[in-house]
Design a protein around this motif. Structure first.
Motif, PDB file in Angstrom:
ATOM      1  N   TYR A  33     -68.991 -53.949 -63.297  1.00  0.00           N
ATOM      2  CA  TYR A  33     -68.975 -53.176 -64.532  1.00  0.00           C
ATOM      3  C   TYR A  33     -67.861 -52.132 -64.458  1.00  0.00           C
ATOM      4  O   TYR A  33     -67.570 -51.590 -63.386  1.00  0.00           O
ATOM      5  CB  TYR A  33     -70.310 -52.452 -64.725  1.00  0.00           C
ATOM      6  N   TYR A  35     -66.805 -48.477 -66.283  1.00  0.00           N
ATOM      7  CA  TYR A  35     -67.268 -47.383 -67.118  1.00  0.00           C
ATOM      8  C   TYR A  35     -66.145 -46.365 -67.274  1.00  0.00           C
ATOM      9  O   TYR A  35     -65.300 -46.197 -66.401  1.00  0.00           O
ATOM     10  CB  TYR A  35     -68.476 -46.677 -66.488  1.00  0.00           C
ATOM     11  N   GLN A  37     -65.586 -42.191 -68.105  1.00  0.00           N
ATOM     12  CA  GLN A  37     -66.253 -40.895 -68.184  1.00  0.00           C
ATOM     13  C   GLN A  37     -65.241 -39.834 -68.589  1.00  0.00           C
ATOM     14  O   GLN A  37     -64.235 -39.621 -67.897  1.00  0.00           O
ATOM     15  CB  GLN A  37     -66.894 -40.522 -66.844  1.00  0.00           C
ATOM     16  N   SER A  42     -71.018 -38.268 -70.346  1.00  0.00           N
ATOM     17  CA  SER A  42     -71.739 -39.356 -69.689  1.00  0.00           C
ATOM     18  C   SER A  42     -70.808 -40.537 -69.418  1.00  0.00           C
ATOM     19  O   SER A  42     -69.607 -40.471 -69.615  1.00  0.00           O
ATOM     20  CB  SER A  42     -72.909 -39.787 -70.561  1.00  0.00           C
ATOM     21  N   LEU A  43     -71.402 -41.610 -68.951  1.00  0.00           N
ATOM     22  CA  LEU A  43     -70.660 -42.818 -68.623  1.00  0.00           C
ATOM     23  C   LEU A  43     -70.741 -43.790 -69.786  1.00  0.00           C
ATOM     24  O   LEU A  43     -71.821 -44.151 -70.236  1.00  0.00           O
ATOM     25  CB  LEU A  43     -71.249 -43.464 -67.372  1.00  0.00           C
ATOM     26  N   SER A  45     -70.015 -47.507 -71.147  1.00  0.00           N
ATOM     27  CA  SER A  45     -69.761 -48.868 -70.678  1.00  0.00           C
ATOM     28  C   SER A  45     -68.530 -49.451 -71.367  1.00  0.00           C
ATOM     29  O   SER A  45     -68.406 -49.390 -72.583  1.00  0.00           O
ATOM     30  CB  SER A  45     -70.979 -49.746 -70.975  1.00  0.00           C
ATOM     31  N   PHE A  88     -64.551 -45.714 -63.746  1.00  0.00           N
ATOM     32  CA  PHE A  88     -65.331 -46.149 -62.587  1.00  0.00           C
ATOM     33  C   PHE A  88     -65.593 -47.644 -62.656  1.00  0.00           C
ATOM     34  O   PHE A  88     -65.949 -48.163 -63.723  1.00  0.00           O
ATOM     35  CB  PHE A  88     -66.700 -45.453 -62.557  1.00  0.00           C
ATOM     36  N   LEU A 102     -76.602 -50.161 -58.637  1.00  0.00           N
ATOM     37  CA  LEU A 102     -75.178 -50.190 -58.923  1.00  0.00           C
ATOM     38  C   LEU A 102     -74.470 -49.291 -57.930  1.00  0.00           C
ATOM     39  O   LEU A 102     -74.809 -48.110 -57.812  1.00  0.00           O
ATOM     40  CB  LEU A 102     -74.875 -49.695 -60.336  1.00  0.00           C
ATOM     41  N   PHE A 104     -71.097 -47.460 -57.197  1.00  0.00           N
ATOM     42  CA  PHE A 104     -69.908 -47.033 -57.918  1.00  0.00           C
ATOM     43  C   PHE A 104     -68.756 -46.762 -56.970  1.00  0.00           C
ATOM     44  O   PHE A 104     -68.941 -46.313 -55.835  1.00  0.00           O
ATOM     45  CB  PHE A 104     -70.206 -45.750 -58.699  1.00  0.00           C
ATOM     46  N   GLY A 105     -67.566 -47.023 -57.457  1.00  0.00           N
ATOM     47  CA  GLY A 105     -66.378 -46.537 -56.782  1.00  0.00           C
ATOM     48  C   GLY A 105     -66.222 -45.042 -57.026  1.00  0.00           C
ATOM     49  O   GLY A 105     -66.974 -44.433 -57.780  1.00  0.00           O
ATOM     50  N   LYS A 106     -65.234 -44.455 -56.379  1.00  0.00           N
ATOM     51  CA  LYS A 106     -65.033 -43.007 -56.504  1.00  0.00           C
ATOM     52  C   LYS A 106     -64.409 -42.613 -57.826  1.00  0.00           C
ATOM     53  O   LYS A 106     -64.369 -41.440 -58.162  1.00  0.00           O
ATOM     54  CB  LYS A 106     -64.159 -42.502 -55.357  1.00  0.00           C
TER      55      LYS A 106
ATOM     56  N   TYR B  35     -79.510 -41.985 -61.781  1.00  0.00           N
ATOM     57  CA  TYR B  35     -78.347 -41.823 -60.927  1.00  0.00           C
ATOM     58  C   TYR B  35     -78.036 -40.335 -60.852  1.00  0.00           C
ATOM     59  O   TYR B  35     -78.457 -39.553 -61.722  1.00  0.00           O
ATOM     60  CB  TYR B  35     -77.114 -42.540 -61.515  1.00  0.00           C
ATOM     61  N   LYS B  42     -68.582 -39.297 -56.660  1.00  0.00           N
ATOM     62  CA  LYS B  42     -68.907 -40.525 -57.378  1.00  0.00           C
ATOM     63  C   LYS B  42     -70.371 -40.535 -57.802  1.00  0.00           C
ATOM     64  O   LYS B  42     -71.186 -39.734 -57.351  1.00  0.00           O
ATOM     65  CB  LYS B  42     -68.594 -41.745 -56.517  1.00  0.00           C
ATOM     66  N   VAL B  43     -70.677 -41.445 -58.678  1.00  0.00           N
ATOM     67  CA  VAL B  43     -72.037 -41.623 -59.164  1.00  0.00           C
ATOM     68  C   VAL B  43     -72.842 -42.376 -58.112  1.00  0.00           C
ATOM     69  O   VAL B  43     -72.384 -43.385 -57.573  1.00  0.00           O
ATOM     70  CB  VAL B  43     -72.014 -42.409 -60.486  1.00  0.00           C
ATOM     71  N   PHE B  45     -76.594 -44.152 -57.015  1.00  0.00           N
ATOM     72  CA  PHE B  45     -77.867 -44.719 -57.448  1.00  0.00           C
ATOM     73  C   PHE B  45     -79.028 -44.004 -56.773  1.00  0.00           C
ATOM     74  O   PHE B  45     -78.997 -43.730 -55.565  1.00  0.00           O
ATOM     75  CB  PHE B  45     -77.889 -46.207 -57.091  1.00  0.00           C
ATOM     76  N   PHE B  91     -78.161 -38.559 -64.228  1.00  0.00           N
ATOM     77  CA  PHE B  91     -78.040 -39.456 -65.365  1.00  0.00           C
ATOM     78  C   PHE B  91     -79.208 -40.439 -65.384  1.00  0.00           C
ATOM     79  O   PHE B  91     -79.524 -41.062 -64.378  1.00  0.00           O
ATOM     80  CB  PHE B  91     -76.745 -40.270 -65.300  1.00  0.00           C
ATOM     81  N   GLU B 101     -75.277 -54.522 -69.230  1.00  0.00           N
ATOM     82  CA  GLU B 101     -74.822 -53.215 -68.790  1.00  0.00           C
ATOM     83  C   GLU B 101     -75.890 -52.162 -69.048  1.00  0.00           C
ATOM     84  O   GLU B 101     -76.712 -52.283 -69.944  1.00  0.00           O
ATOM     85  CB  GLU B 101     -73.520 -52.814 -69.496  1.00  0.00           C
ATOM     86  N   PHE B 104     -75.988 -45.162 -70.392  1.00  0.00           N
ATOM     87  CA  PHE B 104     -76.283 -43.898 -69.738  1.00  0.00           C
ATOM     88  C   PHE B 104     -76.535 -42.795 -70.751  1.00  0.00           C
ATOM     89  O   PHE B 104     -75.904 -42.753 -71.817  1.00  0.00           O
ATOM     90  CB  PHE B 104     -75.114 -43.493 -68.837  1.00  0.00           C
ATOM     91  N   GLY B 105     -77.433 -41.897 -70.394  1.00  0.00           N
ATOM     92  CA  GLY B 105     -77.636 -40.694 -71.180  1.00  0.00           C
ATOM     93  C   GLY B 105     -76.544 -39.672 -70.887  1.00  0.00           C
ATOM     94  O   GLY B 105     -75.664 -39.891 -70.057  1.00  0.00           O
ATOM     95  N   GLN B 106     -76.627 -38.552 -71.582  1.00  0.00           N
ATOM     96  CA  GLN B 106     -75.604 -37.503 -71.458  1.00  0.00           C
ATOM     97  C   GLN B 106     -75.724 -36.718 -70.166  1.00  0.00           C
ATOM     98  O   GLN B 106     -74.823 -35.980 -69.812  1.00  0.00           O
ATOM     99  CB  GLN B 106     -75.711 -36.538 -72.647  1.00  0.00           C
TER     100      GLN B 106
END
Lengths: 114, 113
Positions: A33, A35, A37, A42-43, A45, A88, A102, A104-106, B35, B42-43, B45, B91, B101, B104-106
């Motif tokens: 995926y 994303y 930001q 937020s993220l 998609s 991301f 999920l 995530f990359g940095k 998350y 980074k994000v 999980f 999040f 997919e 995500f919320g704010q």
């Protein structure tokens, strides 16, 4: 342990130029995926890539997935200032079953300058 | 357009206090996630939730954390005794299918002082 590496982490581009962001991951997965930001937000998609060879395009952005090389790319064509954001990639560790983790990359912080 | 909503947007709490972060996922979604993103990082999980139980959880999600879907619409994350290092943006996300997919919320910015 699954690792997801993006490069570059910072990218300063001129408007109108093209560039590619790379996302490498360390274990087998066929769900990736992308994303976006914006600062403090937020993220959002952008793309869902679910198979080897998947290519998706939306406006000036195109994403592709090569599961054999464990590589996804996000190509930016003729960049405009509105594309400035952090991008991301994220890999689904639990493909084949219920979606879960999920990784995530940095992130790649993109700045498009006039 | 349906969206994931989170409350509060910002929570400041003292170390050791309990906090509950609230989320309303998109109404027909079945998969729910939390998350976190420490500032500038980074994000990460935390947990996924499906069919009224935890599907997956990360190492971060220790005994201090719990999730609940108390009433069929809300999805909450509780931290029992907050630590300074819990300060982050949290999040909530939801998805309708296993391979779709996540939306995500704010986010809720949690500051532990």
């Amino acid at each position: 342990e699954l690792k997801v590496e993006q490069n570059p982490l910072f990218l300063s581009m001129q408007e109108g130029k093209n560039y590619t962001i790379y996302c490498n991951y360390s274990t087998t997965s066929d769900r990736l995926y992308w994303y976006r930001q914006d600062p403090g937000k937020s993220l959002e998609s952008l793309f869902v890539l679910l198979s080897n060879g998947a290519v998706k395009q939306e406006g000036r952005l195109m994403a592709s997935l090569d599961t054999k090389a464990r590589l996804s790319t996000l190509h930016i064509t003729a960049a405009v200032h509105d594309l400035s954001a952090t991008y991301f990639c994220a890999v689904d560790l639990n493909y084949g079953g219920s979606q879960g983790n999920l990784i995530f990359g940095k992130g790649t912080k993109l700045s498009v300058k006039p | 357009e349906p969206e994931v909503t989170q409350t509060p947007s910002h929570q400041v709490t003292q170390m050791g206090q309990e906090v509950i972060l609230r989320c309303v996922p998109i109404s027909n979604h079945l998969y729910f996630y939390w998350y976190r993103q420490i500032l500038g990082q980074k994000v990460e999980f935390l947990v996924s939730f499906y069919n009224n139980e935890i599907s997956e959880k990360s190492e971060i999600f220790d005994d201090q954390f719990s999730v609940e879907r108390p009433d069929g619409s809300n999805f909450t994350l509780k931290i029992r005794s907050t630590k300074l290092e819990d300060s982050a943006m949290y999040f909530c996300a939801s998805s309708g299918q296993a391979d779709a997919e996540a939306f995500f919320g704010q986010g809720t910015r949690l500051t532990v002082v």
